[in-house]
Design an enzyme around this catalytic site. Structure first.
Site, PDB file in Angstrom:
ATOM      1  N   ASP A  16      32.051  36.346  46.067  1.00  0.00           N
ATOM      2  CA  ASP A  16      33.321  36.965  45.690  1.00  0.00           C
ATOM      3  C   ASP A  16      33.869  36.134  44.510  1.00  0.00           C
ATOM      4  OD1 ASP A  16      36.038  38.002  45.924  1.00  0.00           O
ATOM      5  OD2 ASP A  16      36.506  36.142  46.987  1.00  0.00           O
ATOM      6  N   ASP A  18      37.798  35.774  43.187  1.00  0.00           N
ATOM      7  CA  ASP A  18      39.064  35.086  43.472  1.00  0.00           C
ATOM      8  C   ASP A  18      39.008  34.321  44.785  1.00  0.00           C
ATOM      9  OD1 ASP A  18      41.140  35.734  41.479  1.00  0.00           O
ATOM     10  OD2 ASP A  18      40.666  37.799  42.009  1.00  0.00           O
ATOM     11  N   ARG A  25      43.105  34.661  40.355  1.00  0.00           N
ATOM     12  CA  ARG A  25      43.389  35.117  38.977  1.00  0.00           C
ATOM     13  C   ARG A  25      43.400  33.975  37.960  1.00  0.00           C
ATOM     14  NH1 ARG A  25      41.692  38.490  37.403  1.00  0.00           N
ATOM     15  NH2 ARG A  25      43.110  39.044  35.771  1.00  0.00           N
ATOM     16  N   ARG A 129      40.821  52.778  37.807  1.00  0.00           N
ATOM     17  CA  ARG A 129      39.499  52.231  37.457  1.00  0.00           C
ATOM     18  C   ARG A 129      38.415  53.293  37.678  1.00  0.00           C
ATOM     19  NH1 ARG A 129      40.670  46.534  40.641  1.00  0.00           N
ATOM     20  NH2 ARG A 129      42.351  45.836  39.279  1.00  0.00           N
ATOM     21  N   ARG A 140      51.527  45.284  37.232  1.00  0.00           N
ATOM     22  CA  ARG A 140      50.530  44.269  36.869  1.00  0.00           C
ATOM     23  C   ARG A 140      50.905  43.476  35.614  1.00  0.00           C
ATOM     24  NH1 ARG A 140      46.534  43.866  39.850  1.00  0.00           N
ATOM     25  NH2 ARG A 140      45.763  42.271  38.465  1.00  0.00           N
ATOM     26  N   ARG A 147      54.322  36.432  38.897  1.00  0.00           N
ATOM     27  CA  ARG A 147      53.307  36.622  39.954  1.00  0.00           C
ATOM     28  C   ARG A 147      53.593  35.676  41.120  1.00  0.00           C
ATOM     29  NH1 ARG A 147      47.612  37.708  40.932  1.00  0.00           N
ATOM     30  NH2 ARG A 147      47.506  39.097  39.157  1.00  0.00           N
ATOM     31  N   SER A 185      48.757  42.956  44.597  1.00  0.00           N
ATOM     32  CA  SER A 185      48.385  44.374  44.588  1.00  0.00           C
ATOM     33  C   SER A 185      47.484  44.697  45.770  1.00  0.00           C
ATOM     34  CB  SER A 185      47.632  44.674  43.288  1.00  0.00           C
ATOM     35  OG  SER A 185      46.420  43.931  43.255  1.00  0.00           O
ATOM     36  N   ASP A 187      43.965  47.507  46.723  1.00  0.00           N
ATOM     37  CA  ASP A 187      42.995  48.449  46.165  1.00  0.00           C
ATOM     38  C   ASP A 187      42.881  49.676  47.065  1.00  0.00           C
ATOM     39  OD1 ASP A 187      42.428  46.649  44.094  1.00  0.00           O
ATOM     40  OD2 ASP A 187      40.892  45.642  45.288  1.00  0.00           O
ATOM     41  N   ASP A 230      28.754  42.528  57.780  1.00  0.00           N
ATOM     42  CA  ASP A 230      27.553  43.367  57.633  1.00  0.00           C
ATOM     43  C   ASP A 230      26.312  42.589  58.086  1.00  0.00           C
ATOM     44  OD1 ASP A 230      26.814  46.017  55.617  1.00  0.00           O
ATOM     45  OD2 ASP A 230      25.193  44.692  56.287  1.00  0.00           O
TER      46      ASP A 230
HETATM   47  O1  M1P Z   1      39.524  40.238  42.998  1.00  0.00           O
HETATM   48  C1  M1P Z   1      40.565  40.305  43.895  1.00  0.00           C
HETATM   49  C2  M1P Z   1      41.717  41.184  43.405  1.00  0.00           C
HETATM   50  O2  M1P Z   1      42.196  40.685  42.162  1.00  0.00           O
HETATM   51  C3  M1P Z   1      43.329  41.347  41.648  1.00  0.00           C
HETATM   52  O3  M1P Z   1      44.365  41.226  42.599  1.00  0.00           O
HETATM   53  P1  M1P Z   1      45.857  40.662  42.288  1.00  0.00           P
HETATM   54  O4  M1P Z   1      46.165  40.994  40.888  1.00  0.00           O
HETATM   55  O5  M1P Z   1      46.687  41.346  43.322  1.00  0.00           O
HETATM   56  O6  M1P Z   1      45.803  39.169  42.527  1.00  0.00           O
HETATM   57  C4  M1P Z   1      43.047  42.837  41.456  1.00  0.00           C
HETATM   58  O7  M1P Z   1      42.171  42.990  40.358  1.00  0.00           O
HETATM   59  C5  M1P Z   1      42.446  43.456  42.710  1.00  0.00           C
HETATM   60  O8  M1P Z   1      41.960  44.750  42.423  1.00  0.00           O
HETATM   61  C6  M1P Z   1      41.290  42.638  43.237  1.00  0.00           C
HETATM   62  O9  M1P Z   1      40.831  43.152  44.466  1.00  0.00           O
END
Ligand code: M1P
Length: 256
Positions: A16, A18, A25, A129, A140, A147, A185, A187, A230
């Protein structure tokens, strides 16, 4: 046979982004990049699966060089598939849901957000997307400070969880799933278009002896949950990039 004895072609490590390769981010640290490319890559195939789109993956992993560095890139949960630098396929949410349903969903979200009182609001409340939508109650287009403010506000107010509950009820008749992968956010995508989508691609095209997954949002409702449970993967829960590095080092018996 232990994982450390597998040949490169037999082993796939899927990360993954983040919280696993980077802090939320932010950009990957140079030391982590060096570890990944000079120590891990010679021993295993490497892939990344993120909730974010490809542009954000480029941003966080220091540019388009990742097209060459990673064997596979799976932005948008793997709804976009990049195999050794080349796009191999992508899903289309418009075709899947159809315009009338999409319009109904978007109109409802915008109406809901117009009535939601938050300390601050900015722009881009829905990021559209290829295979999913990203809904951001604050918008955003916010600064890092803004943030962080939302992150604190959300700890007490659970704005996203509340909104997801309302959407689940309102769109119970529509094939949609919701998950939180980041800080501000959530998804939205058709059911089953979660990160296991990346595994569908791998399974259809490659035969690895072991596939390992590393992620942080592994609880139900988090965007690593489905791939984490999984049976096709050996899953590792991490809290930081340091955790990821420690587990991979032990697993491959790498020198520190
Ligand atoms: O990769 C994890 C998430 O990163 C962003 O989330 P946020 O801006 O809320 O920190 C978004 O790109 C989200 O789609 C993604 O799942």
């Amino acid at each position: 046979m232990s994982t450390a004895n597998l040949q490169k072609g037999e082993l796939l490590l899927i990360f993954d982004v983040d919280g696993t390769l980077t802090y939320p981010r932010t950009n990957v640290e140079p030391e982590f990049e060096e570890f990944l490319y000079t120590k891990v890559k010679p021993r295993a195939n490497i892939a990344t699966v993120g909730g974010s789109d490809l542009e954000k993956m480029f941003e966080q992993l220091n540019g388009k060089k990742i097209l060459k560095q990673f064997d596979f890139l799976f932005p948008e949960n793997g709804l976009v598939q990049i195999d050794h630098g080349k796009e191999a396929g992508k899903q289309n949410i418009v075709q899947h849901l159809g315009e009338p349903t999409l319009k109904r969903f978007i109109n409802f979200v915008l109406r809901y957000l117009s009535e939601l009182d938050l300390p601050i609001k900015r722009g881009t409340f829905i990021e559209f997307r290829n295979g999913m939508m990203n809904v951001c109650p604050m918008g955003r287009q916010c600064s890092r400070t803004e943030r962080n403010m939302f992150v604190e506000y959300e700890k007490k107010n659970k704005v996203r969880h509340e909104m997801m509950k309302v959407l689940q009820k309102e769109f119970a008749d529509v094939d949609l799933q919701y998950s939180i992968g980041g800080q501000i956010s959530f998804d939205v995508f058709p059911k089953g278009w979660d990160k296991t989508y990346a595994l569908r691609y791998i399974e259809a095209n490659y035969k690895f002896k072991e596939i390992h997954f590393f992620g942080d949002k592994t609880e139900p409702g988090g965007n690593d949950y489905e791939i984490f449970i999984d049976p096709r993967v050996i899953a590792h829960k991490v809290a930081t990039p340091e955790d990821t590095r420690r587990i991979v080092t032990e697993m491959l018996q790498l020198s520190c």
